[in-house]
Design an enzyme around this catalytic site. Structure first.
Site, PDB file in Angstrom:
ATOM      1  N   ASP A  60       0.606  -1.255  -0.064  1.00 43.02           N
ATOM      2  CA  ASP A  60      -0.118  -0.117  -0.012  1.00 43.02           C
ATOM      3  C   ASP A  60       1.003   1.231   0.017  1.00 43.02           C
ATOM      4  O   ASP A  60       0.509   2.385  -0.676  1.00 43.02           O
ATOM      5  CB  ASP A  60      -0.773   0.030   1.368  1.00 43.02           C
ATOM      6  CG  ASP A  60      -0.245  -0.129   2.601  1.00 43.02           C
ATOM      7  OD1 ASP A  60       0.713  -1.104   2.616  1.00 43.02           O
ATOM      8  OD2 ASP A  60      -0.463   0.468   3.494  1.00 43.02           O
ATOM      9  N   HIS A  87      -3.230  -6.510  10.166  1.00 44.94           N
ATOM     10  CA  HIS A  87      -2.104  -6.626   9.467  1.00 44.94           C
ATOM     11  C   HIS A  87      -2.518  -6.030   7.775  1.00 44.94           C
ATOM     12  O   HIS A  87      -1.887  -5.774   6.805  1.00 44.94           O
ATOM     13  CB  HIS A  87      -1.739  -8.060   8.976  1.00 44.94           C
ATOM     14  CG  HIS A  87      -2.760  -9.169   8.413  1.00 44.94           C
ATOM     15  ND1 HIS A  87      -4.046  -9.316   9.074  1.00 44.94           N
ATOM     16  CD2 HIS A  87      -3.266  -9.169   7.246  1.00 44.94           C
ATOM     17  CE1 HIS A  87      -4.730  -9.887   8.260  1.00 44.94           C
ATOM     18  NE2 HIS A  87      -4.285 -10.032   6.877  1.00 44.94           N
ATOM     19  N   ASP A  90      -3.297   0.158   5.522  1.00 45.34           N
ATOM     20  CA  ASP A  90      -3.903   1.695   6.228  1.00 45.34           C
ATOM     21  C   ASP A  90      -4.518   2.432   5.153  1.00 45.34           C
ATOM     22  O   ASP A  90      -4.076   3.070   4.292  1.00 45.34           O
ATOM     23  CB  ASP A  90      -2.863   2.189   7.200  1.00 45.34           C
ATOM     24  CG  ASP A  90      -3.484   3.516   7.484  1.00 45.34           C
ATOM     25  OD1 ASP A  90      -4.442   3.739   7.789  1.00 45.34           O
ATOM     26  OD2 ASP A  90      -2.546   4.407   8.020  1.00 45.34           O
TER      27      ASP A  90
END
Length: 131
Positions: A60, A87, A90
């Protein structure tokens, strides 16, 4: 256009179904994804996806770097608002980057479909609008 496809664990199947349903639109664009999501899409469609690391390993953030460098045009991040695991990527950091750099982002299936239909019709000219 460069399109990022990211999904929390509980939304990966939904992302695969979205990719299947909109394969004819998506195949005309450069697709990027976190590792597992991209693998699942490629296993179930004929789409080619540039895979980054899995979300927990920083995929990400790799996509976030593309956004920050003005190399991403659309982000589809199907998130699980009720059961996201510690995990998983975000979403807040990516949303912030998308807002700062004016990148359209979809966090659910309905908005993702609207963005993809706009792409199909050529109705996303937001880059020209902000120059």
């Amino acid at each position: 256009m460069n399109i990022a496809l990211i999904a929390h664990d509980e939304k990966k199947e939904e992302m695969v179904n979205l990719a299947l349903a909109y394969q004819l639109i998506l195949e005309n664009h450069n697709l990027y994804s976190t590792g597992t999501t991209g693998l699942r899409i490629m296993e179930n469609t004929s789409l080619q996806v540039q895979r980054f690391l899995s979300g927990p390993l920083g995929g990400d953030q790799q996509i976030g770097a593309m956004i920050a460098q003005n190399n991403m045009d659309v982000v589809i991040f199907l998130r699980d608002p009720l059961c996201a695991q510690p995990h998983e990527p975000d979403i807040q950091a990516l949303l912030r980057l998308c807002d700062v750099h004016r990148i359209p982002v979809a966090t659910n299936l309905a908005t993702a479909e609207i963005l993809l239909k706009a792409l199909e019709q050529g109705n996303i000219a937001w880059r020209e609008a902000i120059k």
